[in-house]
Design a protein around this motif. Sequence first.
Motif, PDB file in Angstrom:
ATOM      1  N   LEU A 137    -103.256  33.098  13.850  1.00 14.57           N
ATOM      2  CA  LEU A 137    -102.847  33.718  15.115  1.00 14.57           C
ATOM      3  C   LEU A 137    -103.344  32.840  16.249  1.00 14.57           C
ATOM      4  O   LEU A 137    -104.506  32.404  16.256  1.00 14.57           O
ATOM      5  CB  LEU A 137    -103.420  35.124  15.237  1.00 14.57           C
ATOM      6  N   TRP A 138    -102.473  32.575  17.204  1.00 20.07           N
ATOM      7  CA  TRP A 138    -102.802  31.658  18.309  1.00 20.07           C
ATOM      8  C   TRP A 138    -103.138  32.507  19.531  1.00 20.07           C
ATOM      9  O   TRP A 138    -102.292  33.233  20.049  1.00 20.07           O
ATOM     10  CB  TRP A 138    -101.612  30.746  18.595  1.00 20.07           C
ATOM     11  N   LEU A 139    -104.393  32.413  19.964  1.00 21.85           N
ATOM     12  CA  LEU A 139    -104.901  33.280  21.032  1.00 21.85           C
ATOM     13  C   LEU A 139    -105.348  32.454  22.236  1.00 21.85           C
ATOM     14  O   LEU A 139    -105.679  31.280  22.087  1.00 21.85           O
ATOM     15  CB  LEU A 139    -106.112  34.074  20.522  1.00 21.85           C
ATOM     16  N   ASN A 140    -105.387  33.098  23.386  1.00 22.56           N
ATOM     17  CA  ASN A 140    -105.906  32.381  24.557  1.00 22.56           C
ATOM     18  C   ASN A 140    -107.420  32.606  24.681  1.00 22.56           C
ATOM     19  O   ASN A 140    -108.036  33.246  23.820  1.00 22.56           O
ATOM     20  CB  ASN A 140    -105.128  32.764  25.830  1.00 22.56           C
ATOM     21  N   ALA A 141    -107.989  32.089  25.761  1.00 23.22           N
ATOM     22  CA  ALA A 141    -109.448  32.145  25.919  1.00 23.22           C
ATOM     23  C   ALA A 141    -109.951  33.573  26.039  1.00 23.22           C
ATOM     24  O   ALA A 141    -111.142  33.835  25.870  1.00 23.22           O
ATOM     25  CB  ALA A 141    -109.854  31.333  27.142  1.00 23.22           C
ATOM     26  N   ARG A 142    -109.063  34.526  26.331  1.00 25.34           N
ATOM     27  CA  ARG A 142    -109.486  35.937  26.396  1.00 25.34           C
ATOM     28  C   ARG A 142    -109.237  36.667  25.081  1.00 25.34           C
ATOM     29  O   ARG A 142    -109.422  37.868  24.976  1.00 25.34           O
ATOM     30  CB  ARG A 142    -108.700  36.647  27.507  1.00 25.34           C
ATOM     31  N   GLY A 143    -108.724  35.937  24.093  1.00 27.69           N
ATOM     32  CA  GLY A 143    -108.476  36.571  22.799  1.00 27.69           C
ATOM     33  C   GLY A 143    -107.122  37.268  22.734  1.00 27.69           C
ATOM     34  O   GLY A 143    -106.847  38.016  21.793  1.00 27.69           O
ATOM     35  N   GLU A 144    -106.267  37.014  23.746  1.00 27.38           N
ATOM     36  CA  GLU A 144    -104.926  37.629  23.725  1.00 27.38           C
ATOM     37  C   GLU A 144    -103.966  36.698  22.993  1.00 27.38           C
ATOM     38  O   GLU A 144    -104.038  35.477  23.162  1.00 27.38           O
ATOM     39  CB  GLU A 144    -104.409  37.817  25.161  1.00 27.38           C
ATOM     40  N   ARG A 145    -103.070  37.275  22.241  1.00 28.96           N
ATOM     41  CA  ARG A 145    -102.106  36.458  21.509  1.00 28.96           C
ATOM     42  C   ARG A 145    -101.149  35.780  22.499  1.00 28.96           C
ATOM     43  O   ARG A 145    -100.660  36.426  23.427  1.00 28.96           O
ATOM     44  CB  ARG A 145    -101.310  37.356  20.550  1.00 28.96           C
ATOM     45  N   ILE A 146    -100.893  34.482  22.262  1.00 25.92           N
ATOM     46  CA  ILE A 146     -99.983  33.763  23.157  1.00 25.92           C
ATOM     47  C   ILE A 146     -98.561  33.948  22.632  1.00 25.92           C
ATOM     48  O   ILE A 146     -98.254  33.569  21.512  1.00 25.92           O
ATOM     49  CB  ILE A 146    -100.329  32.265  23.236  1.00 25.92           C
ATOM     50  N   MET A 147     -97.733  34.547  23.454  1.00 26.31           N
ATOM     51  CA  MET A 147     -96.329  34.790  23.061  1.00 26.31           C
ATOM     52  C   MET A 147     -95.484  34.700  24.325  1.00 26.31           C
ATOM     53  O   MET A 147     -95.123  35.722  24.897  1.00 26.31           O
ATOM     54  CB  MET A 147     -96.154  36.204  22.491  1.00 26.31           C
ATOM     55  N   ASN A 148     -95.212  33.492  24.818  1.00 25.00           N
ATOM     56  CA  ASN A 148     -94.413  33.506  26.040  1.00 25.00           C
ATOM     57  C   ASN A 148     -93.374  32.403  26.057  1.00 25.00           C
ATOM     58  O   ASN A 148     -93.710  31.283  26.373  1.00 25.00           O
ATOM     59  CB  ASN A 148     -95.304  33.421  27.281  1.00 25.00           C
ATOM     60  N   PRO A 149     -92.130  32.660  25.789  1.00 24.43           N
ATOM     61  CA  PRO A 149     -91.676  33.942  25.294  1.00 24.43           C
ATOM     62  C   PRO A 149     -91.749  34.011  23.770  1.00 24.43           C
ATOM     63  O   PRO A 149     -91.849  35.081  23.200  1.00 24.43           O
ATOM     64  CB  PRO A 149     -90.211  33.982  25.756  1.00 24.43           C
ATOM     65  N   GLY A 150     -91.687  32.839  23.104  1.00 25.13           N
ATOM     66  CA  GLY A 150     -91.581  32.879  21.633  1.00 25.13           C
ATOM     67  C   GLY A 150     -92.913  32.742  20.955  1.00 25.13           C
ATOM     68  O   GLY A 150     -93.941  32.555  21.596  1.00 25.13           O
ATOM     69  N   PRO A 151     -92.913  32.798  19.637  1.00 27.09           N
ATOM     70  CA  PRO A 151     -94.156  32.701  18.868  1.00 27.09           C
ATOM     71  C   PRO A 151     -94.693  31.277  18.855  1.00 27.09           C
ATOM     72  O   PRO A 151     -93.951  30.325  19.072  1.00 27.09           O
ATOM     73  CB  PRO A 151     -93.721  33.113  17.466  1.00 27.09           C
ATOM     74  N   MET A 152     -95.968  31.165  18.617  1.00 23.67           N
ATOM     75  CA  MET A 152     -96.633  29.861  18.567  1.00 23.67           C
ATOM     76  C   MET A 152     -96.705  29.430  17.106  1.00 23.67           C
ATOM     77  O   MET A 152     -97.521  29.932  16.336  1.00 23.67           O
ATOM     78  CB  MET A 152     -98.037  29.989  19.145  1.00 23.67           C
ATOM     79  N   LEU A 153     -95.859  28.466  16.762  1.00 25.27           N
ATOM     80  CA  LEU A 153     -95.748  28.090  15.359  1.00 25.27           C
ATOM     81  C   LEU A 153     -95.497  26.590  15.258  1.00 25.27           C
ATOM     82  O   LEU A 153     -94.572  26.092  15.918  1.00 25.27           O
ATOM     83  CB  LEU A 153     -94.547  28.847  14.775  1.00 25.27           C
ATOM     84  N   ALA A 154     -96.298  25.896  14.440  1.00 26.89           N
ATOM     85  CA  ALA A 154     -96.078  24.461  14.271  1.00 26.89           C
ATOM     86  C   ALA A 154     -94.725  24.208  13.618  1.00 26.89           C
ATOM     87  O   ALA A 154     -94.173  25.094  12.967  1.00 26.89           O
ATOM     88  CB  ALA A 154     -97.176  23.891  13.381  1.00 26.89           C
ATOM     89  N   MET A 173    -108.689  41.698  20.954  1.00 32.33           N
ATOM     90  CA  MET A 173    -108.485  40.684  19.907  1.00 32.33           C
ATOM     91  C   MET A 173    -108.502  41.343  18.523  1.00 32.33           C
ATOM     92  O   MET A 173    -107.663  41.058  17.665  1.00 32.33           O
ATOM     93  CB  MET A 173    -109.579  39.609  20.010  1.00 32.33           C
ATOM     94  N   GLU A 174    -109.446  42.243  18.328  1.00 29.62           N
ATOM     95  CA  GLU A 174    -109.529  42.919  17.023  1.00 29.62           C
ATOM     96  C   GLU A 174    -108.253  43.735  16.769  1.00 29.62           C
ATOM     97  O   GLU A 174    -107.694  43.701  15.669  1.00 29.62           O
ATOM     98  CB  GLU A 174    -110.769  43.814  16.972  1.00 29.62           C
ATOM     99  N   ALA A 175    -107.786  44.415  17.813  1.00 31.66           N
ATOM    100  CA  ALA A 175    -106.575  45.230  17.657  1.00 31.66           C
ATOM    101  C   ALA A 175    -105.372  44.346  17.309  1.00 31.66           C
ATOM    102  O   ALA A 175    -104.537  44.702  16.461  1.00 31.66           O
ATOM    103  CB  ALA A 175    -106.303  46.009  18.941  1.00 31.66           C
ATOM    104  N   THR A 176    -105.303  43.176  17.933  1.00 26.23           N
ATOM    105  CA  THR A 176    -104.179  42.248  17.671  1.00 26.23           C
ATOM    106  C   THR A 176    -104.190  41.805  16.213  1.00 26.23           C
ATOM    107  O   THR A 176    -103.153  41.792  15.537  1.00 26.23           O
ATOM    108  CB  THR A 176    -104.300  41.010  18.607  1.00 26.23           C
ATOM    109  N   ILE A 177    -105.386  41.443  15.732  1.00 30.63           N
ATOM    110  CA  ILE A 177    -105.473  40.955  14.347  1.00 30.63           C
ATOM    111  C   ILE A 177    -105.173  42.090  13.368  1.00 30.63           C
ATOM    112  O   ILE A 177    -104.440  41.911  12.385  1.00 30.63           O
ATOM    113  CB  ILE A 177    -106.868  40.330  14.075  1.00 30.63           C
TER     114      ILE A 177
END
Length: 547
Positions: free
Chosen positions: A296-313, A415-419
């Motif tokens: 899961l790709w998170l920002n410095a606050r632990g929020e998932r980064i999704m803008n607009p699409g998913p973060m995927l290699a 962050m815990e809720a996201t995971i």
Amino acid sequence: MSGRKSYQTEVVIAGGGLAGIVAACEALDQGRRVLLIDKDTREKFGGLAKESFGGVHLAGTPHQRRLGIRDSPELAWSDWQSVADYQPGDRWPRAWGQFYCENSIEYIFEFLDRRKIAFLPVVNWAERGLYGPGNTVPRWHIVWGTGHEIIHRLLQALEAHPRKRNLELLFDTEVSGIELANGRATGVRGRDMHDMPGDGEIQAQAEHVVIASGGICGGDLSRVRAHWYRPWGDPPEELLNGAHIYGDGMLHDKVAEAGGALTHLDLQWHYAAGVHHPAKRRPGDGLSLVPPRSALWLNARGERIMNPGPMLAYGDTRHLVASVLQQPGKYSWQVMNWKIAIKELAVSGCDYMTAFRYKKRLALAASLVFGNKELVNRLIRDCPDDIVTADTLDQLMERMDGKSLYGLKLDRARMEATIRAWDGMIERGPAYHNDDQLRRIANCLGYRGDRVRTCKFQKILDPKARPLIAIREFILARKSLGGIQTDLQCRVLRAADGQPIPGLYAVGEAAGFGGGGIHGKGSLEGTFLGGCVLSGHVAGRAIGRVV
Ligand SMILES: Cc1cc2nc3c(=O)[nH]c(=O)nc-3n(C[C@H](O)[C@H](O)[C@H](O)COP(=O)(O)OP(=O)(O)OC[C@H]3O[C@@H](n4cnc5c(N)ncnc54)[C@H](O)[C@@H]3O)c2cc1C
């Protein structure tokens, strides 16, 4: 050494990276006398390609056909244009892009094949696009032995060349100027790196001068910041450097002083998953990770980064970079576990990918079946600045917060809720995978080249997959997409009237891999090594034709 040393030759090449070496090979084939000068040591002969992973973008190879992949120059060119998003004035970048797609077999594949450079049988599927098209089919051909092998074989070919006596090599020597007479390039001047300024000067007279000095992303990154792509806002405070130490753009400036055009310097190819290089060869030295898709790709606050699409290699590298740059602090975290890391984590380049680099078939097979434990253990050990591990999520978040920058702290509850939400969706089974990242993981599992390196929907908090791992990642500057403008013969074009400067050529990253920006805004990956071979080859041939 003191005094001035003079050389007389037909072709002088400034820079001994892949592009310079290919230009030298081809010019020798054409019967020319060549002097190749590099600022670096003989040991580093080969430039960045020697450190690279060796992925080359090719369309229409026997490898693709064996896998049942139907590709064509037309399809490749259509994909290329959709990623390049060329501007109306991009005549030469566009001409080079099309030339690449139409000639990758003859100019790149066959050139390498003749020098016994072999590719792995499975073609990888990089840059497949996010919401727009990318590579419609897999085209990333990995050299068995990595970029190190490309350089090793090419240097062997130079050594065994029937006209080897026509080649002179000069290392530890900086080219610091281009000589001109009546508007024509007539040679270069430079200096021995071991001597005091003013001493150890060299002068080389030649009919043809080839600039092959790489991009502008190395050096001290001041040029990367100065030419930062404005729509991305300000560059991050912490920006890592993954380019050549001598890629300072000094010879770009000399070309501009000679009247040559520089274009698209603000178009650069950066990566989103850089960590501090354990070798610390210079300030901000970076190692580029290939980010796991199941993390899961998170920002410095632990929020998932999704803008607009998913973060995927393997989707859209530019999207990953642009997304991280919109986050607080402009850095990010990837959260995973041991099981994900050993299956999916990789490093761009050859140093850490030892089975590929040293052609160890058994080790490669074992890492595909059992995971690359050696790599993950090494990264955890070597990169304590950026990688934390823990047995529990609370511990992990505590350690992540210990590495927070600029006063940013994790929102631990969020962050815990996201995971837990992510794991919950995986737990409910594929029929309920209503998350774009999971849908794209399913797409990866459908292609054999990806299946072996992708977990089959792995929960992060799975107790059997621990320890938990979090990696703090920074933007890493790697490649200059713009550069010295050239025509389809690699001749440098004048800024004033677009006409060639007689006797002056540019190849490889110095020339934006062809035309001053063959890629437009984006690459389909593997096009950098490919662009160096293509442009070096074209320049050598063009020089051979001039009487
Ligand atoms: C770790 C890593 C992995 C990569 N993986 C891939 C990959 O898998 N696929 C892909 O397509 N690309 C990859 N790349 C990018 C690719 O390797 C480079 O874009 C390419 O090799 C550039 O080659 P070049 O010859 O143009 O320049 P360089 O390799 O930068 O060579 C330039 C040479 O010029 C010399 N020089 C510079 N200034 C002077 C001067 N003033 N006088 C004399 N000499 C000078 C330098 O010492 C250097 O030897 C990777 C890069 C890195 C760092």
